[in-house]
Design an enzyme around this catalytic site. Structure first.
Site, mmCIF file in Angstrom:
data_model
loop_
_atom_site.group_PDB
_atom_site.id
_atom_site.type_symbol
_atom_site.label_atom_id
_atom_site.label_comp_id
_atom_site.label_asym_id
_atom_site.label_seq_id
_atom_site.Cartn_x
_atom_site.Cartn_y
_atom_site.Cartn_z
ATOM 1 N N SER A 1 79.627 27.596 -53.278
ATOM 2 C CA SER A 1 78.664 28.541 -53.498
ATOM 3 C C SER A 1 77.228 27.408 -53.362
ATOM 4 O O SER A 1 77.330 26.300 -54.059
ATOM 5 C CB SER A 1 78.687 29.204 -54.556
ATOM 6 O OG SER A 1 77.358 30.030 -54.944
ATOM 7 N N TYR B 1 78.943 30.425 -63.362
ATOM 8 C CA TYR B 1 79.603 30.765 -62.120
ATOM 9 C C TYR B 1 79.414 29.318 -61.023
ATOM 10 O O TYR B 1 80.288 29.009 -60.379
ATOM 11 C CB TYR B 1 78.741 31.837 -61.241
ATOM 12 C CG TYR B 1 79.276 32.045 -59.838
ATOM 13 C CD1 TYR B 1 80.485 32.246 -59.286
ATOM 14 C CD2 TYR B 1 77.958 31.731 -58.945
ATOM 15 C CE1 TYR B 1 80.575 32.590 -58.013
ATOM 16 C CE2 TYR B 1 78.366 31.859 -57.556
ATOM 17 C CZ TYR B 1 79.662 32.293 -57.134
ATOM 18 O OH TYR B 1 80.024 32.429 -55.716
#
Length: 352
Positions: free
Chosen positions: A142, A167
């Site tokens: 990501s 995350y």
């Protein structure tokens, strides 16, 4: 080629699966189908490819009624025995791991979900690849890993040791774990740092869904950092094209890599990291403007400060991905948002 696509009921996984099937590959899709967001959307994605909900509910496994090359398995990646049995039974050539607990803000509320899915689950994928002669593991990272970085555009040669959410930390951990397996077991691994993917069949927790729902109901939309945000919005078809190109090109050793001046995006092992984005950041207010134009309605805007764990701007340097694979994003925000709006109207049967 025979592919395992994890997260195949998810947004990007659904599109990757269909693209592989279109070109004649054999695909086994895997998804836990959890309730992080509306499961009916996940079942609808599967139904589009001929996977019937009733058959999944009956035995956790289904063969597409429209394409015999597609089999779907409902399975939790954290189920070590289940994952290992799947690898043993199916003999995959390539694994594309897109399953993960997504969302920056949700990781603040429920951190355990990220450890279970993104760490434990990814470990099981690595072990499955290690023991079953997988030719290439491609996995989702990501743009969130860039965290506190401020130098633009973000480059895979940059240090990414300052994540701003769990995350993001879990995705950085995946990259480190993959490198370990590339080094120890000569497993080719490629990590893809996605930059703000949007488009038809997207996730309802993402901004475009939230905006269109609010605008059509006459409710205000939340605009964070008082609109002073830039995102490298990337249309899903461009992302999928990049994923397939990468999957077809197993990671290679960088023969010029040296520990004296280490490049974080490559290695002496068969390991590679790519950014995958549009490489053309757009102001959030322009993104909203494209949506307003497609809807023919003006949004009521609720200006708010920057959220915890969020970053004010993202911008992908994709020069190495373009050089190595010929990847070239082509969809403008105006066209991409209009396509999303058209899909939204048809899928939800609304007259906007």
């Amino acid at each position: 080629m025979k592919y395992l696509v994890t997260g195949s009921a998810g947004f990007i996984g659904f599109h990757v699966t269909n693209k592989l099937l279109e070109r004649g590959d054999i695909v086994v899709g895997l998804d836990i189908i959890n309730d992080y967001y509306d499961v009916n959307l996940k079942y609808a994605r599967l139904a589009y490819a001929g996977i019937e909900k009733e058959e999944i509910l009956a035995n956790k496994r289904a063969v597409s009624v429209t394409n015999p090359n597609y089999t779907f398995v409902q399975l939790d990646l954290a189920d070590k025995e289940g994952v290992f049995k799947l690898f043993s039974d199916e003999k995959f050539d390539v694994v594309i791991n897109l399953a993960a607990q997504a969302g920056v803000r949700y990781s603040i509320i429920n951190p355990a979900a990220y450890v279970e899915s993104n760490i434990v689950g990814f470990t099981n994928i690595l072990e499955g690849c290690r023991h079953h002669q997988i030719k290439h593991l491609v996995y989702a990272s990501s743009s969130s890993v860039y965290g506190a970085n401020e130098t633009m555009p973000f480059s895979t040669s940059d240090n990414v040791d300052h994540p701003l959410s769990l995350y993001a930390a879990s995705k950085k951990a995946n990259e480190l774990m993959a490198h370990t397996y590339s080094n120890l077991f000569d497993l080719p691994t490629t990590g893809l740092r996605f930059f703000t993917v949007y488009g038809p069949w997207g996730r309802p927790d993402m901004a475009l869904f939230l905006f269109i729902d609010a605008i059509t109901k006459g409710n205000p939309i939340d605009v964070f950092n008082h609109g002073k945000m830039k995102r490298d919005f990337t249309y899903v078809d461009d992302i999928v094209e990049g994923i397939i190109r990468v999957a077809d090109r197993p990671a290679r050793k960088n023969e010029s890599w040296t520990g004296a001046d280490p490049d974080p995006g490559s290695s002496y092992a068969p390991y590679k990291i790519y950014n995958i984005g549009n490489s053309n950041p757009v102001e959030l207010m322009d993104y909203i403007g494209a949506l307003e134009k497609a809807l023919g309605k003006v949004a009521i805007k609720n200006m708010l400060p920057l959220q915890a764990g969020d970053v004010p701007a993202t911008f992908a340097d994709v020069s190495d991905l373009m050089r190595d694979t010929g990847y070239k994003p082509e969809t403008s925000v105006e066209i991409g948002v209009a396509k999303f709006v058209q899909w939204y109207k048809e899928f939800y049967d609304v007259n906007i």
